[in-house]
Design a protein around this motif. Sequence first.
Motif, PDB file in Angstrom:
ATOM      1  N   LEU A 244       0.837  -1.193   0.000  1.00 33.99           N
ATOM      2  CA  LEU A 244       0.000   0.000   0.000  1.00 33.99           C
ATOM      3  C   LEU A 244       0.874   1.246   0.000  1.00 33.99           C
ATOM      4  O   LEU A 244       1.829   1.348   0.767  1.00 33.99           O
ATOM      5  N   TYR A 245       0.521   2.194  -0.873  1.00 32.13           N
ATOM      6  CA  TYR A 245       1.240   3.461  -0.934  1.00 32.13           C
ATOM      7  C   TYR A 245       0.270   4.606  -0.667  1.00 32.13           C
ATOM      8  O   TYR A 245      -0.901   4.536  -1.058  1.00 32.13           O
ATOM      9  N   PRO A 246       0.736   5.692  -0.033  1.00 37.96           N
ATOM     10  CA  PRO A 246      -0.103   6.902   0.041  1.00 37.96           C
ATOM     11  C   PRO A 246      -0.399   7.387  -1.378  1.00 37.96           C
ATOM     12  O   PRO A 246       0.462   7.301  -2.251  1.00 37.96           O
ATOM     13  N   ASN A 247      -1.598   7.894  -1.578  1.00 39.84           N
ATOM     14  CA  ASN A 247      -1.986   8.292  -2.930  1.00 39.84           C
ATOM     15  C   ASN A 247      -2.801   9.576  -2.902  1.00 39.84           C
ATOM     16  O   ASN A 247      -3.927   9.634  -3.378  1.00 39.84           O
ATOM     17  N   GLN A 248      -2.186  10.615  -2.337  1.00 39.39           N
ATOM     18  CA  GLN A 248      -2.816  11.924  -2.359  1.00 39.39           C
ATOM     19  C   GLN A 248      -1.763  12.985  -2.651  1.00 39.39           C
ATOM     20  O   GLN A 248      -0.564  12.762  -2.493  1.00 39.39           O
ATOM     21  N   ILE A 249      -2.217  14.147  -3.097  1.00 34.66           N
ATOM     22  CA  ILE A 249      -1.312  15.219  -3.515  1.00 34.66           C
ATOM     23  C   ILE A 249      -0.335  15.583  -2.405  1.00 34.66           C
ATOM     24  O   ILE A 249       0.851  15.836  -2.655  1.00 34.66           O
ATOM     25  N   SER A 250      -0.819  15.604  -1.172  1.00 33.44           N
ATOM     26  CA  SER A 250       0.029  16.017  -0.054  1.00 33.44           C
ATOM     27  C   SER A 250       1.181  15.060   0.199  1.00 33.44           C
ATOM     28  O   SER A 250       2.110  15.403   0.935  1.00 33.44           O
ATOM     29  N   SER A 251       1.150  13.869  -0.397  1.00 34.38           N
ATOM     30  CA  SER A 251       2.239  12.904  -0.230  1.00 34.38           C
ATOM     31  C   SER A 251       3.396  13.152  -1.190  1.00 34.38           C
ATOM     32  O   SER A 251       4.422  12.470  -1.105  1.00 34.38           O
ATOM     33  N   THR A 252       3.232  14.086  -2.129  1.00 36.42           N
ATOM     34  CA  THR A 252       4.269  14.369  -3.126  1.00 36.42           C
ATOM     35  C   THR A 252       5.574  14.760  -2.436  1.00 36.42           C
ATOM     36  O   THR A 252       5.554  15.590  -1.521  1.00 36.42           O
ATOM     37  N   PRO A 253       6.738  14.206  -2.818  1.00 39.04           N
ATOM     38  CA  PRO A 253       6.936  13.211  -3.882  1.00 39.04           C
ATOM     39  C   PRO A 253       7.033  11.786  -3.355  1.00 39.04           C
ATOM     40  O   PRO A 253       7.620  10.932  -4.004  1.00 39.04           O
ATOM     41  N   PHE A 254       6.473  11.542  -2.168  1.00 44.88           N
ATOM     42  CA  PHE A 254       6.641  10.235  -1.532  1.00 44.88           C
ATOM     43  C   PHE A 254       5.352   9.426  -1.516  1.00 44.88           C
ATOM     44  O   PHE A 254       5.082   8.683  -0.595  1.00 44.88           O
ATOM     45  N   GLY A 255       4.531   9.563  -2.543  1.00 38.38           N
ATOM     46  CA  GLY A 255       3.307   8.782  -2.635  1.00 38.38           C
ATOM     47  C   GLY A 255       3.548   7.509  -3.408  1.00 38.38           C
ATOM     48  O   GLY A 255       4.506   6.767  -3.146  1.00 38.38           O
ATOM     49  N   THR A 256       2.689   7.245  -4.376  1.00 42.25           N
ATOM     50  CA  THR A 256       2.897   6.085  -5.245  1.00 42.25           C
ATOM     51  C   THR A 256       4.230   6.251  -5.985  1.00 42.25           C
ATOM     52  O   THR A 256       4.659   7.365  -6.259  1.00 42.25           O
TER      53      THR A 256
ATOM     54  N   VAL B 123       6.992  13.377 -16.672  1.00 42.75           N
ATOM     55  CA  VAL B 123       7.837  13.759 -15.530  1.00 42.75           C
ATOM     56  C   VAL B 123       7.002  14.327 -14.374  1.00 42.75           C
ATOM     57  O   VAL B 123       7.059  13.809 -13.250  1.00 42.75           O
ATOM     58  N   PRO B 124       6.195  15.384 -14.575  1.00 46.96           N
ATOM     59  CA  PRO B 124       5.418  15.912 -13.439  1.00 46.96           C
ATOM     60  C   PRO B 124       4.414  14.908 -12.881  1.00 46.96           C
ATOM     61  O   PRO B 124       4.284  14.782 -11.658  1.00 46.96           O
ATOM     62  N   TYR B 125       3.713  14.208 -13.758  1.00 47.37           N
ATOM     63  CA  TYR B 125       2.721  13.254 -13.272  1.00 47.37           C
ATOM     64  C   TYR B 125       3.385  12.128 -12.480  1.00 47.37           C
ATOM     65  O   TYR B 125       2.784  11.571 -11.556  1.00 47.37           O
ATOM     66  N   SER B 126       4.615  11.764 -12.821  1.00 49.14           N
ATOM     67  CA  SER B 126       5.311  10.697 -12.108  1.00 49.14           C
ATOM     68  C   SER B 126       5.785  11.151 -10.739  1.00 49.14           C
ATOM     69  O   SER B 126       5.963  10.323  -9.836  1.00 49.14           O
ATOM     70  N   LEU B 127       5.992  12.445 -10.556  1.00 53.92           N
ATOM     71  CA  LEU B 127       6.469  12.959  -9.279  1.00 53.92           C
ATOM     72  C   LEU B 127       5.335  13.285  -8.313  1.00 53.92           C
ATOM     73  O   LEU B 127       5.537  13.273  -7.093  1.00 53.92           O
ATOM     74  N   VAL B 128       4.157  13.572  -8.849  1.00 53.55           N
ATOM     75  CA  VAL B 128       3.009  13.890  -7.991  1.00 53.55           C
ATOM     76  C   VAL B 128       2.600  12.653  -7.196  1.00 53.55           C
ATOM     77  O   VAL B 128       2.607  11.530  -7.712  1.00 53.55           O
ATOM     78  N   GLY B 129       2.239  12.847  -5.937  1.00 51.55           N
ATOM     79  CA  GLY B 129       1.924  11.711  -5.072  1.00 51.55           C
ATOM     80  C   GLY B 129       0.688  10.944  -5.482  1.00 51.55           C
ATOM     81  O   GLY B 129       0.619   9.730  -5.299  1.00 51.55           O
ATOM     82  N   ALA B 130      -0.318  11.617  -6.024  1.00 53.86           N
ATOM     83  CA  ALA B 130      -1.570  10.962  -6.413  1.00 53.86           C
ATOM     84  C   ALA B 130      -1.501  10.531  -7.870  1.00 53.86           C
ATOM     85  O   ALA B 130      -1.265  11.356  -8.752  1.00 53.86           O
ATOM     86  N   LYS B 131      -1.726   9.254  -8.123  1.00 56.15           N
ATOM     87  CA  LYS B 131      -1.660   8.726  -9.487  1.00 56.15           C
ATOM     88  C   LYS B 131      -2.834   7.785  -9.721  1.00 56.15           C
ATOM     89  O   LYS B 131      -3.175   6.974  -8.852  1.00 56.15           O
ATOM     90  N   TRP B 132      -3.404   7.881 -10.923  1.00 58.25           N
ATOM     91  CA  TRP B 132      -4.480   6.991 -11.361  1.00 58.25           C
ATOM     92  C   TRP B 132      -4.266   6.689 -12.835  1.00 58.25           C
ATOM     93  O   TRP B 132      -3.873   7.569 -13.604  1.00 58.25           O
ATOM     94  N   LEU B 133      -4.543   5.470 -13.248  1.00 49.16           N
ATOM     95  CA  LEU B 133      -4.319   5.100 -14.639  1.00 49.16           C
ATOM     96  C   LEU B 133      -5.229   5.855 -15.597  1.00 49.16           C
ATOM     97  O   LEU B 133      -4.873   6.063 -16.752  1.00 49.16           O
ATOM     98  N   ARG B 134      -6.401   6.257 -15.142  1.00 49.50           N
ATOM     99  CA  ARG B 134      -7.303   6.970 -16.058  1.00 49.50           C
ATOM    100  C   ARG B 134      -6.708   8.300 -16.507  1.00 49.50           C
ATOM    101  O   ARG B 134      -7.086   8.821 -17.556  1.00 49.50           O
ATOM    102  N   TYR B 135      -5.776   8.869 -15.719  1.00 48.90           N
ATOM    103  CA  TYR B 135      -5.111  10.098 -16.152  1.00 48.90           C
ATOM    104  C   TYR B 135      -4.317   9.875 -17.435  1.00 48.90           C
ATOM    105  O   TYR B 135      -4.049  10.833 -18.169  1.00 48.90           O
ATOM    106  N   THR B 136      -3.899   8.629 -17.692  1.00 52.39           N
ATOM    107  CA  THR B 136      -3.066   8.358 -18.869  1.00 52.39           C
ATOM    108  C   THR B 136      -3.826   8.563 -20.172  1.00 52.39           C
ATOM    109  O   THR B 136      -3.200   8.588 -21.234  1.00 52.39           O
ATOM    110  N   LEU B 137      -5.136   8.724 -20.115  1.00 55.55           N
ATOM    111  CA  LEU B 137      -5.881   8.949 -21.358  1.00 55.55           C
ATOM    112  C   LEU B 137      -5.390  10.219 -22.056  1.00 55.55           C
ATOM    113  O   LEU B 137      -5.337  10.274 -23.285  1.00 55.55           O
ATOM    114  N   SER B 138      -5.008  11.228 -21.284  1.00 49.72           N
ATOM    115  CA  SER B 138      -4.493  12.452 -21.892  1.00 49.72           C
ATOM    116  C   SER B 138      -3.049  12.300 -22.362  1.00 49.72           C
ATOM    117  O   SER B 138      -2.539  13.159 -23.099  1.00 49.72           O
TER     118      SER B 138
END
Length: 547
Positions: A285-297, A346-361
């Motif tokens: 389990l990884y933290p998955n929220q913006i506030s976890s950046t850069p130590f989330g997923t 690069v930015p999306y990989s560093l942000v703590g919150a990540k979801w695969l649906r974001y990859t559509l863009s």
Amino acid sequence: MSSIERKAQRRASERQAFGALIAMFERHMIWVLVVFVIIGFGLRARGLSEVGLAEDEARKVEAVRAYRAGEIAANAEHPMLMKTLIYVSTLIAETLRTRLGAEISDEAAVRFPNVLFGSLTAIPLFLLAAALFDRRIGLIAAALWSTGVNAITYNRIAKEDTLLVFFMLLAFYFYLRAKQASSSETRRKRRCYVLSGVAFGLMLASKYFPHYFGLNMLYHHLVRVRQRAPGEPRGHTPAFFYLITAAIFLLANPAALLPQTWHYLTSYTSEQLLRHHGYLMGDRLYPNQISSTPFGTPPYFYLLFLATKTPLLLLAALVIGLAVIVRRWRVPGPAFLLMMFLLWIVPYSLVGAKWLRYTLSLMPFVYMIAAVGIAWLAVAVKRFFAQNGLKAVAPVVAVSLAGAFVAVPAHAAFVSCPHFGLYTNRLAADRAGYHFPHDEFYDDGLREALLFVCASAPQGATVAHETPSATRYYFERCGRLDLQPRPLSDPDFGPSSAPRPTFYILQRGRTYFENWAEMEQVRASAQKVFEVVIKNKVAAEVYVHQD
């Protein structure tokens, strides 16, 4: 006539015939594009009702009900355009059911707008790629989008990303055309700015992701897409472009003017509304929220997605295309793709919150880069055959090679229906649902688990879950409003103190820091009475604590 002369004549005839075929193909390119859109629609619409509503989609249903009651601030973390289209789609579905007896499920009605716009996205993708490169690369990119398993996956769910991508590509295209027009082409330039402003406004009314607007402006600030004539003044973006963008945004999303929307957005973005957190990736389990950046997923989240969930032929084309555009990074087309790809990954990989649906863009840029790679490889193969005395067959081989790069991934998408999200390539053939269970299942199997509970649970039984909106929706549809739903992650609820009987719906993709211990306790102490297995993977389980 000698045999050598006859052979030469036959080869000349073959070249002429093939050249005529290519010419006809280019003349009727619009119809080829229409075929791609139809194929894309067929793949996206196929089996649309076979997967139940996910929690996010059920929340859209609740928002539509609020719209009917005149409340437009519902589901306020997202703009109105997606929900408005779903509202219209559900009204049409109800009319068709009533007047024609059509069998249209709620699942299909809710997802139809995205299926339609996802299919149509091949058109702005073609236009943009053709404007940056040429029409053949545009067609390859459109074909990859129409048949791409990752694009199809997220065009089939009722989330805002599909509309975002459609209008983003349109906005990029018209803005590029405005910049490519000379200062003497006043009418054309103005028209393109107007259309780009409209598209940007609708993009922002689809999803609150304004950085794509900024990326477009940054690119055109750094890259000159047309050489100015001597003495020609530098073209500035007219003020009416920004005014049109703002006006269209507000017209399509009037909820942005409501104080309660801003209050909700403030609470949402500050994570005050977060009920649970965590993303199960593999066995951790990884933290998955913006506030976890850069130590989330992990920062390799999206690179792992590309490596394991992209068909291998397409992945090879992407690598080749990247090499080509890196070598030509000063040219406007390659510069655009390289910038958009890097400033996404690069930015999306560093942000703590990540979801695969974001990859559509991300996928339009992936498909365009892959199209560049396929076109380069086809030219290289054609040149190789021509240099070795096989000029007659060289074009056929080149076109066949390009077709294979589209056909093989298209077959992968076809056989993945309707559970497209579980597709993995051979690098992760046995890892479907392992690395990204939340996004790969996306509540697939939840409907079946809830219907089992509706059919099996006694009057007034407690049901523990992590999907309040979907649970309410299916309990209402089954007429089981007597059941008592409780979130398993609720700190005031636990398996040891829960009333009897209690049914537990467990989903691996909905494992959180707040419920993982409770899920282990349920598995150890309760009886499993039902499970949903999809492609040999357990999607949902039902346990029960009896009296």
